[in-house]
Design a protein around this motif. Structure first.
Motif, short mmCIF file in Angstrom:
data_model
loop_
_atom_site.label_atom_id
_atom_site.label_comp_id
_atom_site.label_asym_id
_atom_site.label_seq_id
_atom_site.Cartn_x
_atom_site.Cartn_y
_atom_site.Cartn_z
N ILE A 1 42.02 41.43 37.67
CA ILE A 1 40.83 40.62 37.96
C ILE A 1 40.63 40.48 39.46
O ILE A 1 39.51 40.62 39.97
N VAL A 2 41.71 40.22 40.19
CA VAL A 2 41.62 40.09 41.65
C VAL A 2 41.08 41.38 42.27
O VAL A 2 40.15 41.36 43.08
N GLY A 3 41.65 42.51 41.87
CA GLY A 3 41.21 43.78 42.43
C GLY A 3 39.76 44.09 42.13
O GLY A 3 39.00 44.54 43.00
N SER A 4 39.35 43.81 40.90
CA SER A 4 37.97 44.07 40.51
C SER A 4 36.99 43.19 41.27
O SER A 4 35.95 43.66 41.76
N LEU A 5 37.31 41.91 41.39
CA LEU A 5 36.42 41.00 42.10
C LEU A 5 36.27 41.38 43.57
O LEU A 5 35.17 41.37 44.12
N ARG A 6 37.37 41.72 44.19
CA ARG A 6 37.31 42.07 45.62
C ARG A 6 36.49 43.33 45.86
O ARG A 6 35.90 43.51 46.94
N LYS A 7 36.40 44.19 44.86
CA LYS A 7 35.60 45.40 44.98
C LYS A 7 34.13 45.15 44.68
O LYS A 7 33.25 45.80 45.24
N SER A 8 33.85 44.20 43.79
CA SER A 8 32.49 44.11 43.24
C SER A 8 31.69 42.88 43.66
O SER A 8 30.48 42.85 43.44
N LEU A 9 32.33 41.87 44.27
CA LEU A 9 31.55 40.73 44.74
C LEU A 9 30.63 41.15 45.88
O LEU A 9 30.96 42.05 46.66
N PRO A 10 29.46 40.53 46.01
CA PRO A 10 28.53 40.91 47.08
C PRO A 10 29.17 40.75 48.46
O PRO A 10 29.94 39.82 48.71
N ASP A 11 28.84 41.66 49.36
CA ASP A 11 29.41 41.62 50.70
C ASP A 11 29.07 40.34 51.45
O ASP A 11 29.84 39.87 52.29
N HIS A 12 27.90 39.78 51.14
CA HIS A 12 27.46 38.59 51.87
C HIS A 12 28.13 37.30 51.38
O HIS A 12 27.98 36.25 52.00
N LEU A 13 28.87 37.39 50.28
CA LEU A 13 29.50 36.19 49.72
C LEU A 13 30.74 35.82 50.53
O LEU A 13 31.73 36.56 50.55
N GLU A 14 30.69 34.69 51.20
CA GLU A 14 31.82 34.22 52.01
C GLU A 14 32.76 33.43 51.09
O GLU A 14 32.64 32.22 50.92
N THR A 15 33.71 34.15 50.53
CA THR A 15 34.56 33.58 49.49
C THR A 15 35.38 32.40 49.96
O THR A 15 35.71 31.51 49.18
N ASP A 16 35.73 32.35 51.25
CA ASP A 16 36.54 31.25 51.76
C ASP A 16 35.74 29.97 51.98
O ASP A 16 36.31 28.91 52.22
#
Length: 285
Positions: free
Chosen positions: A41-56
């Motif tokens: 799940i971690v690997g998939s999310l890091r690949k597929s979340l939008p680039d503009h999403l500031e996850t922190d």
């Protein structure tokens, strides 16, 4: 900033609500903890979340997911979300509760999921009060895309599918019986593989109405016989449903529901818009 997500076994619909209250929608694949572990799940999310999403910068993640029905399974997803969104409060719920909130809001009633998999329940306006386990794709999931897909694959492999449709199936997928066995028994996510063929049936339904009707009618009848009619006083409720299969074949679903003297209420493809509205209303109360 907060995120609300509805995760099925095939696709997850996300909605980011930023500081200005603007809603930003995006999708990733689905994460069912019965088939996907934390690292996946971690690997998939890091690949597929939008680039503009500031996850922190996210402060809260409200994730409702298929398979998130026990503490152990919720922890698989929660651990992944915490790694991807390190500063957010993580709330993990079952996708069935998301469906209830999207379909019924604060009102009691009957809610169902007819997508890749199947689920159903009675809801009192706040919590799920009764859920008959659909037992997953191997033992149950009647009425689901996977259930329909298995019937399509069986008919194709046995030669029962109408000749023209069988030729179209091969033209689209070029699958031999050996290929299908390999996907089902040796490759990951067999439920998603099977469910994908329900869309093929939908795409060709106008040319093969009788076959489409008999296949989907069989699936929805099994859904009623094995699940719906075992809820007490089920005829007192309307059938409210979320999911691509229930929505795409809602005309046949209505016919089957009428056969069992159950009216049809709200039928939607995805709960995300109504679920976001529920959260916004709840937060603002």
């Amino acid at each position: 900033m907060i995120v609300i997500a509805d995760g099925g076994s095939t696709k997850t619909n996300w909605c980011l609500i930023n500081e200005a209250g603007r809603k930003i929608l995006f999708n990733t694949e689905g994460y069912n903890p019965y088939f996907s572990d934390t690292a996946y799940i971690v690997g998939s999310l890091r690949k597929s979340l939008p680039d503009h999403l500031e996850t922190d910068k996210l402060t809260e993640v409200n994730y409702y997911g298929a398979g998130c029905s026990t503490d152990a399974k919720r922890k698989i997803v929660a651990d992944a979300m915490q790694q991807v969104f390190p500063n957010a409060k993580i709330n993990i719920g079952h996708d069935l509760l998301a469906s209830c909130r999207a379909l019924l809001g604060d009102e009691p009633g009957f809610a169902a999921i007819l997508g890749t998999g199947t689920n159903s329940c009675l809801y009192d306006g706040k919590d799920i009060t009764l859920n008959i386990d659909s037992l997953g794709y191997f033992l149950g999931d009647e009425g689901s895309g996977c259930f329909i897909g298995k019937r399509i694959l069986s008919d194709y492999m046995k030669g029962y599918m109408p000749k023209g449709l069988r030729e179209s199936f091969y033209d689209n997928f070029a699958l031999t019986n050996e290929d299908i066995f390999d996907h089902i028994y040796n490759k990951p996510l067999p439920n998603r593989f099977c469910a994908g063929f329900s869309k093929f049936l939908y795409d060709y339904k106008d040319n093969y109405e009788d076959y489409t009707f008999s296949t989907v009618d069989y699936a929805f009848t099994a859904f009623f016989e094995n699940l719906v009619i075992h809820y007490p006083n089920y005829k007192d409720f309307s059938l409210n449903c979320v999911g691509s299969v229930g929505y795409s074949f809602r005309d046949i679903l209505s016919i089957v529901a009428d056969r069992y003297e159950m009216g049809v209420g709200k039928v939607i493809r995805s709960p995300i818009d109504d679920l976001v509205d529920y959260h916004m209303t709840t937060v603002n109360k």
